[in-house]
Design an enzyme around this catalytic site. Structure first.
Site, PDB file in Angstrom:
ATOM      1  N   LYS A 108     -12.484  -5.180  -1.654  1.00 14.15           N
ATOM      2  CA  LYS A 108     -13.531  -4.171  -1.516  1.00 14.15           C
ATOM      3  C   LYS A 108     -12.982  -2.756  -1.679  1.00 14.15           C
ATOM      4  CE  LYS A 108     -13.848  -4.803   3.432  1.00 14.15           C
ATOM      5  NZ  LYS A 108     -12.667  -4.159   3.991  1.00 14.15           N
ATOM      6  N   LYS A 150       0.836  -1.215   0.000  1.00  8.51           N
ATOM      7  CA  LYS A 150       0.000   0.000   0.000  1.00  8.51           C
ATOM      8  C   LYS A 150       0.867   1.260   0.000  1.00  8.51           C
ATOM      9  CE  LYS A 150      -4.307  -1.870   1.660  1.00  8.51           C
ATOM     10  NZ  LYS A 150      -5.274  -2.080   2.699  1.00  8.51           N
ATOM     11  N   LYS A 167      -6.211  -9.927  -5.950  1.00 10.23           N
ATOM     12  CA  LYS A 167      -7.253 -10.292  -4.978  1.00 10.23           C
ATOM     13  C   LYS A 167      -8.566  -9.556  -5.239  1.00 10.23           C
ATOM     14  CE  LYS A 167      -7.984  -8.799  -0.533  1.00 10.23           C
ATOM     15  NZ  LYS A 167      -7.789  -8.484   0.868  1.00 10.23           N
TER      16      LYS A 167
HETATM   17  P1  ATP Z   1      -9.648  -5.142   1.105  1.00 15.91           P
HETATM   18  O1  ATP Z   1     -10.600  -5.972   0.311  1.00 15.91           O
HETATM   19  O2  ATP Z   1      -9.950  -3.722   1.068  1.00 15.91           O
HETATM   20  O3  ATP Z   1      -8.229  -5.481   0.826  1.00 15.91           O
HETATM   21  P2  ATP Z   1      -9.432  -6.644   3.421  1.00 15.91           P
HETATM   22  O4  ATP Z   1      -9.556  -7.954   2.805  1.00 15.91           O
HETATM   23  O5  ATP Z   1      -8.085  -6.292   3.901  1.00 15.91           O
HETATM   24  O6  ATP Z   1      -9.979  -5.500   2.540  1.00 15.91           O
HETATM   25  P3  ATP Z   1     -11.573  -7.172   5.274  1.00 15.91           P
HETATM   26  O7  ATP Z   1     -12.799  -7.056   4.498  1.00 15.91           O
HETATM   27  O8  ATP Z   1     -11.537  -6.643   6.650  1.00 15.91           O
HETATM   28  O9  ATP Z   1     -10.360  -6.453   4.613  1.00 15.91           O
HETATM   29  O10 ATP Z   1     -11.152  -8.680   5.258  1.00 15.91           O
HETATM   30  C1  ATP Z   1     -11.943  -9.519   5.949  1.00 15.91           C
HETATM   31  C2  ATP Z   1     -11.436 -10.899   5.852  1.00 15.91           C
HETATM   32  O11 ATP Z   1     -11.742 -11.419   4.573  1.00 15.91           O
HETATM   33  C3  ATP Z   1      -9.940 -11.044   6.022  1.00 15.91           C
HETATM   34  O12 ATP Z   1      -9.716 -12.186   6.797  1.00 15.91           O
HETATM   35  C4  ATP Z   1      -9.433 -11.236   4.632  1.00 15.91           C
HETATM   36  O13 ATP Z   1      -8.292 -12.033   4.605  1.00 15.91           O
HETATM   37  C5  ATP Z   1     -10.607 -11.955   3.987  1.00 15.91           C
HETATM   38  N1  ATP Z   1     -10.686 -11.675   2.560  1.00 15.91           N
HETATM   39  C6  ATP Z   1     -10.897 -10.471   1.991  1.00 15.91           C
HETATM   40  N2  ATP Z   1     -10.876 -10.571   0.645  1.00 15.91           N
HETATM   41  C7  ATP Z   1     -10.655 -11.886   0.372  1.00 15.91           C
HETATM   42  C8  ATP Z   1     -10.526 -12.637  -0.831  1.00 15.91           C
HETATM   43  N3  ATP Z   1     -10.610 -12.050  -2.008  1.00 15.91           N
HETATM   44  N4  ATP Z   1     -10.344 -13.972  -0.734  1.00 15.91           N
HETATM   45  C9  ATP Z   1     -10.274 -14.590   0.478  1.00 15.91           C
HETATM   46  N5  ATP Z   1     -10.370 -13.930   1.649  1.00 15.91           N
HETATM   47  C10 ATP Z   1     -10.551 -12.606   1.611  1.00 15.91           C
END
Ligand code: ATP
Ligand code: LTN
Length: 327
Positions: free
Chosen positions: A195, A111, A192
């Site tokens: 969101k 980031k 990935k």
């Molecule tokens: P961002 O999507 O902005 O990077 P993040 O994944 O860091 O956000 P959260 O939504 O807080 O943030 O993540 C919640 C949980 O979901 C975490 O345990 C993360 O590892 C998991 N997660 C998020 N996106 C994925 C994905 N694409 N595949 C598998 N696990 C995910």
């Protein structure tokens, strides 16, 4: 009973990735573990947020947890910022974390390399995450693979602290989903599904409507071979769709390959879309009912009361060990 704990930042709309990586795991484990699920709102402000939207998303997150199948009788559900002990412990842990080890966190490096105006909070946030986990003696932390390094940091901090001060913290273990450890973006399947994505074109949101879900899946990037089998390196798009199907149907990758071995990409995509729509429509139906009820505040009040008591006890133990205050 062993304890599991996880949280999903209210920094954007929750996605299919958030569901698979964290929420689905909690649901599968909630019968056998003492389960803690929270909204890490303090983590959301490591990057700029609109305050009105943030407030709404905190409640939306809780409604989505419940709609996905998180049982409030089996889970302790709470908001991070309502419990001051998380940040207090975080400071003490910061003073027991090396600058070098915090600098090695790949998510931060990634980031930071894309944005010059980053906050100090973005750098220290894995330590706050360690506090979130260690303050409740969590044994297991279900997360997607992107968070594994942060849970490992929490383990290192716990071990170091215990070596210095005695057996204060439980050393937590990450639990990564067997299938779906990282759901990929449908438009760019080497990235990935996130969101924080700007367009959401390759991202399935848990609250997307049926038409949007179908459109996103039918236009997912694939390859020209028209054969359905898992090969992450050479067929990242199809492999991602296979993983999505496998995860939501609780089938293995091999089962999915066999099931669709005689189908073309169009037919397979339609089946994936049908399954995602079926899963998300059931969730959404419940979601809107829950959002319009008064259950959320009741659950959060109970969660706050219960977690404050547990956290206060652990925090006081830490103060004593470190030599802070008068107790
Ligand atoms: P961002 O999507 O902005 O990077 P993040 O994944 O860091 O956000 P959260 O939504 O807080 O943030 O993540 C919640 C949980 O979901 C975490 O345990 C993360 O590892 C998991 N997660 C998020 N996106 C994925 C994905 N694409 N595949 C598998 N696990 C995910
Ligand atoms: N950092 C995580 C969210 C998070 C978390 C936690 C997950 C904050 N505290 C404790 C598990 C345990 C993220 O960005 N997804």
């Amino acid at each position: 009973m062993k304890r599991i704990l996880t949280g999903l930042k209210p920094s954007g709309e929750l996605t299919l990735g958030s569901y698979v990586g964290a929420i689905k795991q909690i649901i599968e484990m909630q019968d056998k573990y003492d389960s803690f699920l929270f909204v890490p709102d303090l983590h959301a402000i490591t990057v700029p947020q609109d305050s009105k939207m943030l407030k709404e998303r905190i409640i939306k997150n809780v409604a989505l947890y419940l709609a996905c199948g998180v049982d409030y009788n089996k889970n302790t559900i709470y908001i991070q910022s309502e419990n001051l002990y998380h940040t207090n412990l975080s400071w003490i842990l910061e003073c027991n974390t090396y600058f070098g080890e915090a600098s090695r966190m790949t998510q931060y490096k990634d980031k930071a390399s894309k944005n010059e105006n980053i906050s100090v909070g973005l750098f220290t946030y894995p330590i706050l995450m360690a506090a979130d986990i260690l303050i409740y003696d969590a044994n297991y932390v279900p997360v997607g693979i992107d968070q594994k390094q942060h849970v490992e940091l929490a383990r290192d901090i716990a071990r170091r602290f215990n070596n210095k001060y005695g057996d204060v913290f439980v050393v937590p273990e990450p639990i990564i989903p067997k299938s779906g450890e990282k759901i990929m973006d449908l438009q760019n399947p080497t990235k990935k599904m996130s969101k924080s994505d700007e367009t959401y074109k390759g991202v399935i949101l848990l609250l997307d409507d049926e038409k949007t879900i179908r459109k996103k899946i039918m236009s997912a990037v694939t390859d020209s071979e028209n054969k359905i089998y898992y090969d992450k390196e050479n067929k990242p798009g199809i492999s991602n769709l296979i993983v999505i199907y496998a995860t939501l149907s609780n089938l293995s990758i091999e089962d999915v390959e066999n099931k669709f071995k005689n189908n073309n990409y169009g037919e397979f995509k339609k089946s994936v879309a049908d399954l995602v729509v079926e899963t998300l429509m059931t969730i959404q139906e419940k979601y809107y009912k829950i959002l319009n009820s008064d259950i959320i505040n009741k659950i959060l009040d109970e969660g706050k009361y219960k977690t404050e008591k547990i956290a206060r006890k652990k925090y006081n133990e830490v103060l004593k060990c470190v030599g802070l205050g008068r107790n």
